[in-house]
Scaffold this active site. Structure first.
Site, PDB file in Angstrom:
ATOM      1  N   LYS A 221       5.294  -0.493  -0.394  1.00 17.43           N
ATOM      2  CA  LYS A 221       4.559   0.166   0.548  1.00 17.43           C
ATOM      3  C   LYS A 221       4.392  -0.387   2.135  1.00 17.43           C
ATOM      4  CE  LYS A 221       0.664  -3.176  -0.204  1.00 17.43           C
ATOM      5  NZ  LYS A 221      -0.191  -3.526   0.904  1.00 17.43           N
TER       6      LYS A 221
ATOM      7  N   LYS B  87       5.695   9.510  -0.171  1.00 16.21           N
ATOM      8  CA  LYS B  87       4.353   9.925  -0.570  1.00 16.21           C
ATOM      9  C   LYS B  87       4.457  11.411  -0.284  1.00 16.21           C
ATOM     10  CE  LYS B  87       2.155   6.021  -1.288  1.00 16.21           C
ATOM     11  NZ  LYS B  87       1.856   5.836  -2.770  1.00 16.21           N
TER      12      LYS B  87
ATOM     13  N   SER C  41      -1.287   8.700   0.526  1.00  8.17           N
ATOM     14  CA  SER C  41      -1.641   7.983   1.816  1.00  8.17           C
ATOM     15  C   SER C  41      -1.681   9.222   3.057  1.00  8.17           C
ATOM     16  CB  SER C  41      -0.434   7.310   2.381  1.00  8.17           C
ATOM     17  OG  SER C  41      -0.621   6.771   3.342  1.00  8.17           O
TER      18      SER C  41
ATOM     19  N   ASN D 208       5.751  -8.660  -7.024  1.00  6.83           N
ATOM     20  CA  ASN D 208       5.084  -9.204  -5.959  1.00  6.83           C
ATOM     21  C   ASN D 208       3.621  -9.646  -6.591  1.00  6.83           C
ATOM     22  OD1 ASN D 208       4.156  -9.873  -3.365  1.00  6.83           O
ATOM     23  ND2 ASN D 208       3.397  -7.828  -2.891  1.00  6.83           N
TER      24      ASN D 208
ATOM     25  N   TYR E  90      -5.414   7.846   1.244  1.00 10.38           N
ATOM     26  CA  TYR E  90      -5.909   6.611   1.735  1.00 10.38           C
ATOM     27  C   TYR E  90      -4.711   5.857   2.729  1.00 10.38           C
ATOM     28  CZ  TYR E  90      -4.994   4.601  -2.718  1.00 10.38           C
ATOM     29  OH  TYR E  90      -4.607   4.165  -4.073  1.00 10.38           O
TER      30      TYR E  90
ATOM     31  N   TYR F   7       8.833   5.108   3.652  1.00 15.82           N
ATOM     32  CA  TYR F   7       7.597   5.229   3.128  1.00 15.82           C
ATOM     33  C   TYR F   7       6.674   6.328   3.071  1.00 15.82           C
ATOM     34  CZ  TYR F   7       2.599   4.079   1.828  1.00 15.82           C
ATOM     35  OH  TYR F   7       1.201   3.869   1.228  1.00 15.82           O
TER      36      TYR F   7
HETATM   37  C1  UD1 Z   1       0.407   1.273   6.389  1.00 17.37           C
HETATM   38  C2  UD1 Z   1       0.860   2.752   6.148  1.00 17.37           C
HETATM   39  C3  UD1 Z   1      -0.200   3.472   5.261  1.00 17.37           C
HETATM   40  C4  UD1 Z   1      -0.302   2.566   4.001  1.00 17.37           C
HETATM   41  C5  UD1 Z   1      -0.574   1.066   4.319  1.00 17.37           C
HETATM   42  C6  UD1 Z   1      -0.593   0.362   2.910  1.00 17.37           C
HETATM   43  C7  UD1 Z   1       1.802   4.218   7.799  1.00 17.37           C
HETATM   44  C8  UD1 Z   1       1.758   4.772   9.199  1.00 17.37           C
HETATM   45  N1  UD1 Z   1       0.932   3.428   7.529  1.00 17.37           N
HETATM   46  O1  UD1 Z   1      -0.694   1.138   7.007  1.00 17.37           O
HETATM   47  O2  UD1 Z   1       0.102   4.698   4.982  1.00 17.37           O
HETATM   48  O3  UD1 Z   1      -1.375   3.145   3.162  1.00 17.37           O
HETATM   49  O4  UD1 Z   1       0.245   0.729   5.192  1.00 17.37           O
HETATM   50  O5  UD1 Z   1      -0.806  -0.984   3.127  1.00 17.37           O
HETATM   51  O6  UD1 Z   1       2.570   4.960   7.006  1.00 17.37           O
HETATM   52  N2  UD1 Z   1      -0.947  -4.496  13.137  1.00 17.37           N
HETATM   53  C9  UD1 Z   1      -0.554  -5.679  13.971  1.00 17.37           C
HETATM   54  N3  UD1 Z   1      -0.061  -6.593  13.684  1.00 17.37           N
HETATM   55  C10 UD1 Z   1       0.115  -7.053  12.310  1.00 17.37           C
HETATM   56  C11 UD1 Z   1       0.141  -6.049  11.395  1.00 17.37           C
HETATM   57  C12 UD1 Z   1      -0.647  -4.945  11.763  1.00 17.37           C
HETATM   58  O7  UD1 Z   1      -0.718  -5.208  15.114  1.00 17.37           O
HETATM   59  O8  UD1 Z   1       0.719  -8.179  12.010  1.00 17.37           O
HETATM   60  C13 UD1 Z   1      -1.470  -3.321  13.346  1.00 17.37           C
HETATM   61  C14 UD1 Z   1      -0.449  -2.090  13.025  1.00 17.37           C
HETATM   62  O9  UD1 Z   1       0.404  -1.881  14.158  1.00 17.37           O
HETATM   63  C15 UD1 Z   1      -1.608  -1.000  12.845  1.00 17.37           C
HETATM   64  C16 UD1 Z   1      -2.677  -1.780  12.288  1.00 17.37           C
HETATM   65  O10 UD1 Z   1      -2.666  -3.135  12.569  1.00 17.37           O
HETATM   66  O11 UD1 Z   1      -2.152  -0.346  13.915  1.00 17.37           O
HETATM   67  C17 UD1 Z   1      -2.802  -1.738  10.538  1.00 17.37           C
HETATM   68  O12 UD1 Z   1      -1.431  -2.094  10.206  1.00 17.37           O
HETATM   69  P1  UD1 Z   1      -1.267  -2.406   8.612  1.00 17.37           P
HETATM   70  O13 UD1 Z   1      -2.303  -3.293   7.978  1.00 17.37           O
HETATM   71  O14 UD1 Z   1       0.060  -2.714   8.342  1.00 17.37           O
HETATM   72  O15 UD1 Z   1      -1.405  -0.845   7.822  1.00 17.37           O
HETATM   73  P2  UD1 Z   1      -0.863   0.353   8.499  1.00 17.37           P
HETATM   74  O16 UD1 Z   1       0.394   0.311   9.240  1.00 17.37           O
HETATM   75  O17 UD1 Z   1      -1.782   1.228   9.238  1.00 17.37           O
END
Ligand code: UD1
Length: 335
Positions: free
Chosen positions: A83, A152, A123, A34, A175, A148
């Protein structure tokens, strides 16, 4: 020499810059699934030093051993792993194999070459979601919500065993949501595919590359019903890895297993992220509410106090700054 492992250039490239600028020799292991070798040129342009690079897969034990044979590796900063939460629900076996089996290979070779100092990129997803945030380092870890997170959790426990029984010295860094990029704008988060994470996705919608953002549900028990996270600037994050490395080097202990939360101590909802972005891009960001994403949790935030007290580390950059920088970067289009 320190070895950095990762499968996307996003974090390892920033860590590479930070460690080279601090005077360390580094080698990098990446299978380029990637990422692209181009980032090595950018690292060299920023630091005036070309890091050693091995195109290799952490599942390939012989390939890892070759690196240890050819170099005197004093320690490892272990980022390697798949991830994406939703993808891990879809392909659990790939996650177990890449993350857990790959880590096992790495740890075995480390011990064979008497290299036992490691910083692990974990994480906050390991914290039991039934506990109330803000999580502190001894909040129970368990009940992970997706494969995932489970990988961890397992790797953390493998490392705790290795500290207890094989004299490993481990700084376990927890984190969650690293965002944005180095101030040079030469390295940044650029997944080859459509991004999974929120800020890169928002930026693609802001610049009309993608039609709209899906908000994964708005009836969570949070400030406005959308998911709440603590977004941390990647440059702050990698600084903490350097502080953790110094902590291990100066610990004077035979074995260490110490966990640290790397958080800013502030949090932002998805709707707030959209509002901040709209203030900066000067146009509405297309979005719609859709079903919850598999494996997602409502809110995640932690106390960063221990990292401040022991590592002397504190995040300095804000999420608004990260959004602004991301947008400036896209507009200037200097790639
Ligand atoms: C996830 C992992 C985290 C990891 C990270 C790495 C979990 C629960 N979370 O974080 O441990 O370190 O990835 O990158 O294991 N969202 C939307 N629309 C989108 C994308 C995201 O609404 O298109 C929302 C998600 O529902 C969330 C927030 O934005 O509430 C952040 O999402 P994201 O950036 O994907 O990261 P996490 O899922 O929090």
């Amino acid at each position: 020499m320190l070895l950095l492992t990762w499968w996307t250039w996003y974090i390892w490239s920033h860590a590479a810059v930070t460690f080279i600028e601090a005077g360390y020799d580094i080698a990098i292991l990446d299978n380029l699934s990637n990422s692209s070798k181009e980032v090595l040129k950018h690292i060299e342009n920023i630091t005036w030093k070309a890091p050693k690079f091995y195109e290799a897969d952490i599942r390939d034990k012989d390939a890892i051993e070759k690196i240890f044979k050819e170099n005197k590796i004093d320690g490892v900063i272990h980022f390697a792993g798949l991830k994406a939460v939703w993808e891990s629900c879809d392909k659990p076996y790939e996650y177990y194999e890449n993350n857990v089996v790959g880590s096992n290979n790495l740890f075995e070779i480390m011990e064979k070459y008497n290299c036992k100092d490691i910083i692990f990129s974990s994480s906050a997803t390991v914290y039991d979601p039934n506990e109330n945030p803000p999580f502190i380092e001894n909040t129970p870890t368990w009940n992970t919500t997706n494969p995932y997170g489970t990988t961890k959790f397992i790797i953390e426990n493998m490392l705790r065993d290795l500290a207890n029984h094989r004299d490993f010295r481990v700084a376990n860094l927890r984190y969650f949501n690293p965002v944005w990029a180095h101030e040079s704008w030469l390295i940044w988060e650029d997944p080859n595919d459509i991004p999974n994470n929120l800020l890169p996705y928002i930026m693609k919608v802001a610049s009309w590359e993608l039609p709209e953002l899906s908000i994964y549900w708005d009836d969570y028990d949070t400030i406005d019903g959308t998911g709440v996270r603590d977004y941390i600037h990647v440059v702050d994050l990698v600084e903490a890895h350097l502080d953790a490395w110094k902590y291990l080097e100066n610990s004077g202990k035979k074995a260490v297993f110490e966990s640290f939360n790397l958080w800013t101590g502030t949090w932002t909802s998805v709707k707030e992220m959209i509002a901040y972005t709209e203030e900066i891009i000067w146009h509405p960001l297309n979005h719609e509410i859709v079903e919850r994403r598999s494996g997602d949790i409502a809110s995640a935030y932690c106390s960063p106090i221990k990292a401040k007290e022991i590592l002397w580390w504190k995040a300095k950059l804000t999420v608004k700054q990260a959004i602004k920088d991301s947008w400036n970067f896209i507009q200037t289009n200097i790639r």
